[in-house]
Design a protein around this motif. Structure first.
Motif, mmCIF file in Angstrom:
data_model
loop_
_atom_site.group_PDB
_atom_site.id
_atom_site.type_symbol
_atom_site.label_atom_id
_atom_site.label_comp_id
_atom_site.label_asym_id
_atom_site.label_seq_id
_atom_site.Cartn_x
_atom_site.Cartn_y
_atom_site.Cartn_z
ATOM 1 N N GLU A 9 1.146 -0.871 7.480
ATOM 2 C CA GLU A 9 1.943 -0.034 6.559
ATOM 3 C C GLU A 9 2.540 1.170 7.283
ATOM 4 O OE1 GLU A 9 2.777 -0.410 3.075
ATOM 5 O OE2 GLU A 9 2.227 -2.386 3.819
ATOM 6 N N SER A 15 1.299 4.195 -2.787
ATOM 7 C CA SER A 15 1.016 5.592 -2.456
ATOM 8 C C SER A 15 2.158 6.492 -2.938
ATOM 9 C CB SER A 15 0.823 5.717 -0.941
ATOM 10 O OG SER A 15 0.828 7.046 -0.549
ATOM 11 N N LEU A 35 -6.200 6.261 -1.994
ATOM 12 C CA LEU A 35 -5.682 5.006 -2.542
ATOM 13 C C LEU A 35 -6.495 3.780 -2.077
ATOM 14 C CD1 LEU A 35 -3.397 3.343 -3.955
ATOM 15 C CD2 LEU A 35 -2.227 3.359 -1.751
ATOM 16 N N TYR A 36 -6.741 3.699 -0.765
ATOM 17 C CA TYR A 36 -7.365 2.478 -0.251
ATOM 18 C C TYR A 36 -8.789 2.232 -0.760
ATOM 19 C CZ TYR A 36 -3.447 0.779 2.391
ATOM 20 O OH TYR A 36 -2.223 0.251 2.717
ATOM 21 N N PRO A 37 -9.636 3.269 -0.874
ATOM 22 C CA PRO A 37 -10.963 2.984 -1.457
ATOM 23 C C PRO A 37 -10.856 2.376 -2.860
ATOM 24 C CG PRO A 37 -10.986 5.127 -0.421
ATOM 25 C CD PRO A 37 -9.570 4.653 -0.372
ATOM 26 N N LEU A 63 -8.295 0.515 -3.982
ATOM 27 C CA LEU A 63 -7.847 -0.873 -3.804
ATOM 28 C C LEU A 63 -8.997 -1.755 -3.320
ATOM 29 C CD1 LEU A 63 -4.351 -0.371 -2.067
ATOM 30 C CD2 LEU A 63 -4.814 -0.893 -4.461
ATOM 31 N N MET A 64 -9.792 -1.217 -2.411
ATOM 32 C CA MET A 64 -10.919 -1.990 -1.859
ATOM 33 C C MET A 64 -11.938 -2.326 -2.949
ATOM 34 S SD MET A 64 -11.220 0.263 1.526
ATOM 35 C CE MET A 64 -11.833 -0.501 2.968
ATOM 36 N N SER A 95 -3.448 7.973 1.502
ATOM 37 C CA SER A 95 -4.119 6.728 1.901
ATOM 38 C C SER A 95 -5.641 6.824 1.762
ATOM 39 C CB SER A 95 -3.757 6.363 3.334
ATOM 40 O OG SER A 95 -4.162 7.388 4.216
ATOM 41 N N GLY A 96 -6.180 8.017 2.039
ATOM 42 C CA GLY A 96 -7.633 8.209 1.959
ATOM 43 C C GLY A 96 -8.190 8.095 0.550
ATOM 44 N N VAL A 133 -11.203 6.351 5.695
ATOM 45 C CA VAL A 133 -11.612 5.288 4.760
ATOM 46 C C VAL A 133 -12.361 4.185 5.510
ATOM 47 C CG1 VAL A 133 -10.757 3.468 3.236
ATOM 48 C CG2 VAL A 133 -9.704 5.717 3.180
ATOM 49 N N GLY A 153 0.807 -1.224 0.000
ATOM 50 C CA GLY A 153 0.000 0.000 0.000
ATOM 51 C C GLY A 153 0.837 1.270 0.000
ATOM 52 N N TYR A 154 1.841 1.318 0.879
ATOM 53 C CA TYR A 154 2.630 2.544 0.979
ATOM 54 C C TYR A 154 3.451 2.774 -0.282
ATOM 55 C CZ TYR A 154 5.732 6.158 2.752
ATOM 56 O OH TYR A 154 6.425 7.330 2.909
#
Lengths: 102, 169
Positions: free
Chosen positions: B33, A30, A40-42, A44-45, A37-38, B53, A26-27
């Motif tokens: 992470e 990023s 990127l993760y949605p 990926l999810m 992260s706010g 998130v 993840g990082y």
């Protein structure tokens, strides 16, 4: 099933397409994409939910936390290539997953 | 480890503990992470974004669950829904009478010189609410039948009360 191809999603697809067989963290994603992260993760999810990404926990050394890793599924790879091609042609903002040739 | 990074770790650990079901794995992924994020402030911003998130993901899961439950309950328990409608109608009607009565009492206390005649009480607590109940029953009958029935029931009870009162005299 459709996935909205925002510029941020395209950045993530591009990052995965650099080394499609490799697992990514993840990082690292990023840093490569410049997404927080706010954001990127949605992405990926959603991709994992639509079976475009497979996820796994990395077996780590004792004392180190395991890391979550991501890479394309075969369907994800086809989808990403189709999306990038469509994007290059100035195509649609959405690509139907069912229409990606298998 | 600086204070921002400690705060970031605490925030994400709390998110992992509180996150429901499938959100938890993602929360743990973001937490793990954190050790690799360079810089304390960057770690804090990473944690803030990640927590947002997780909260949004959890909220959307709860919303879906609640929607499913509501649809199920409406479909399965029609009698309960009607009873609830009647209850709401009765409660609203009684609340209106209670409010009218309270307004009269409070105005009497706030302005001691103001004396309410019994006619004022009859009007405020009985006559006007009865007219409102009748109008509400007619207006609600087609679209909110059970609620209208509840309002009408209280209106009839009030009317009966007045009839008995005069009969006893």
């Amino acid at each position: 099933m459709k996935l909205r191809l925002s510029p941020q999603t395209m950045l993530v697809l591009d990052a995965f397409l650099e080394q499609p067989e490799e697992w990514m963290y993840g990082y690292d994603l990023s840093r490569v994409t410049g997404l927080k992260s706010g954001t990127l993760y949605p992405i990926l999810m959603r991709m994992a939910e639509r079976k475009l990404l497979e996820t796994e926990w990395e077996a780590s050394e004792p004392g180190k936390p395991p890391r979550h890793m991501y890479r394309f599924t075969p369907e994800g790879l086809r989808f990403a290539r189709a999306s990038v091609t469509a994007g290059a042609r100035g195509g649609l903002g959405e690509v139907a997953l069912g229409m990606v040739g298998s | 480890m600086g204070a921002p990074r400690r705060l970031a770790a605490r925030l994400l650990r709390a998110a992992v503990r509180l996150a429901p079901g499938e959100s938890r794995e993602w929360a743990a992924a973001m937490l793990h992470e954190l050790d690799f994020v360079e810089g304390d402030w960057a770690a804090l911003f990473w944690a803030l974004g990640s927590t947002t998130v997780i909260l949004r993901h959890a909220a959307s899961a709860w919303r879906e669950w609640f929607k499913g439950r509501t649809k199920e309950e409406v479909g399965m328990n029609n009698t309960g829904k009607k009873a609830l409608g009647v209850g709401i109608g009765m409660f609203s009607a009684l609340a209106l009478i209670g409010c009218a009565f309270a307004v009269l009492r409070i105005s009497g206390l706030v302005f001691p010189g103001l004396e309410h005649s019994s006619l004022t009480y009859w009007l405020a607590v009985l006559a006007i609410p009865e007219v409102i109940f009748l109008a509400a029953t007619v207006a609600l009958w087609r679209k909110r039948g059970p609620v209208a029935a509840g309002v009408l029931a209280i209106g009839l009870m009030m009317a009966l009360h007045v009839a008995v009162h005069f009969a006893m005299r």
